[in-house]
Design a protein around this motif. Structure first.
Motif, mmCIF file in Angstrom:
data_model
loop_
_atom_site.group_PDB
_atom_site.id
_atom_site.type_symbol
_atom_site.label_atom_id
_atom_site.label_comp_id
_atom_site.label_asym_id
_atom_site.label_seq_id
_atom_site.Cartn_x
_atom_site.Cartn_y
_atom_site.Cartn_z
ATOM 1 N N LYS A 20 0.842 -1.190 0.000
ATOM 2 C CA LYS A 20 0.000 0.000 0.000
ATOM 3 C C LYS A 20 0.879 1.241 0.000
ATOM 4 O O LYS A 20 1.809 1.355 0.794
ATOM 5 N N ARG A 21 0.595 2.171 -0.882
ATOM 6 C CA ARG A 21 1.397 3.394 -0.961
ATOM 7 C C ARG A 21 1.302 4.193 0.331
ATOM 8 O O ARG A 21 0.225 4.380 0.886
ATOM 9 N N ARG A 22 2.436 4.689 0.792
ATOM 10 C CA ARG A 22 2.460 5.492 2.007
ATOM 11 C C ARG A 22 2.079 6.937 1.701
ATOM 12 O O ARG A 22 2.030 7.369 0.556
ATOM 13 N N LYS A 23 1.853 7.684 2.797
ATOM 14 C CA LYS A 23 1.436 9.086 2.664
ATOM 15 C C LYS A 23 2.467 9.910 1.907
ATOM 16 O O LYS A 23 2.117 10.849 1.196
ATOM 17 N N GLU A 26 1.804 9.436 -1.714
ATOM 18 C CA GLU A 26 0.509 10.028 -2.042
ATOM 19 C C GLU A 26 0.610 11.554 -2.144
ATOM 20 O O GLU A 26 -0.033 12.176 -2.986
ATOM 21 N N ASP A 29 3.674 12.237 -5.096
ATOM 22 C CA ASP A 29 3.433 11.640 -6.408
ATOM 23 C C ASP A 29 1.961 11.230 -6.522
ATOM 24 O O ASP A 29 1.641 10.046 -6.653
ATOM 25 N N PRO A 30 1.034 12.208 -6.460
ATOM 26 C CA PRO A 30 -0.395 11.875 -6.449
ATOM 27 C C PRO A 30 -0.870 11.145 -7.704
ATOM 28 O O PRO A 30 -1.854 10.412 -7.660
ATOM 29 N N GLY A 32 0.865 8.893 -9.294
ATOM 30 C CA GLY A 32 1.435 7.550 -9.344
ATOM 31 C C GLY A 32 2.410 7.340 -10.490
ATOM 32 O O GLY A 32 2.486 6.249 -11.061
#
Length: 287
Positions: A20-23, A26, A29-30, A32
């Motif tokens: 799961k992507r970390r904060k 996020e 790199d919103p 992705g």
């Protein structure tokens, strides 16, 4: 200065990520675009380029092995090895894959150095200092770098690092450590467990302590004397080395590196700006 015939060590670069992507990703790199944080742009380069460039300068570094990225993901203008392993694999599994890769190459190093891909503040001077300690580690199979709390806080106030408070020093983990092949093989479960615990006590938590690690080693009666001293705040770093060595049957050594950039990676969104300013002062201003 290192001697001309100094020993050389392979370096594993840990460049994977959680499922799961970390904060941090996020926030930075919103869309992705980047597979891992080491690929983020940072002061005109990729984040991973900064530590790799410093490692390559060291006369103690043999070859560099990427664990978590393939040649399709990222390339360099210097030789690196791409170890076949999934990006989201556990730390212990990555190390085991790296060890298998070395064995297939016919290499049998006494120690393998582990580095992160998101510590742009590390410099060759301190990297060489760590390696010099490896040369004189007297058969240690786990050598961990440690940065004094006061040094880290002076450069990165309220950074939220997990501090180990001993009677003789207050330190937090640096960005390089070393393991013997035997330690990797016998300690894969512990490595994965430690990786899990580390995620559970990541710096985004409101209250950070050594609790999870202490609970993990407390399963071993050999550590109870140390844990009592630790609770009474009279344990020394040497006590911790002996306790970990007894618990994992692996001689352990802590190496003090008094440089803030050696102990600061990018865990939280605000770390980007902190490290950007630090690198500008410590590296770019000297160009």
């Amino acid at each position: 200065m290192p001697e001309q015939n100094n020993p050389k060590y392979p370096v594993f670069i840990m460049c994977g990520r959680d499922a799961k992507r970390r904060k941090l990703m996020e926030a930075l790199d919103p869309e992705g675009k980047y597979k891992v944080k080491g690929m983020l742009p940072f002061l005109g380069k990729r984040l991973i380029d900064w530590p790799l460039e410093e490692l390559r300068k060291s006369p103690y570094v043999d070859e560099i092995y990427l664990l978590g990225l393939s040649q399709e993901d990222i390339t360099f203008d210097f030789p690196v090895h791409y170890v076949p392993i999934e990006t989201i694999s556990d730390v212990g599994n990555k190390m085991a894959a790296g060890l298998d890769y070395l064995i297939e190459q016919g290499k049998k190093p006494d120690l393998i150095v582990i580095a992160t891909s998101d510590a742009p503040g590390i410099r060759q001077k301190e990297i060489d200092e760590f390696f010099e300690q490896l040369v004189n580690s007297d058969g240690s199979e786990f050598v961990i770098s440690l940065v004094p709390e006061a040094v880290g806080e002076a450069a990165f106030p309220r950074s939220g690092r997990v501090i180990a408070r001993f009677r003789d020093c207050q330190v937090f983990p640096g960005e390089l450590y070393a393991l013997s092949p035997r330690a990797i093989m016998i300690g894969q479960e512990a490595i994965n467990e430690f990786g899990l615990r580390r995620r559970q006590i990541n710096r985004s938590a409101k209250k950070i302590s050594l609790g999870p690690m202490v609970r993990y080693i407390s399963k071993r009666p050999q550590t109870w004397g140390f844990l009592l001293k630790f609770a009474l705040k009279i344990a020394t770093l040497r006590d911790a080395e002996r306790a970990f060595g007894a618990a994992f049957k692996c001689k352990t050594k802590g190496v003090i590196i008094s440089e803030a950039g050696f102990g600061m990676d990018m865990d939280l969104p605000e770390d980007y700006a902190r490290l950007e300013e630090f690198v500008k002062k410590t590296k770019l201003s000297q160009v």
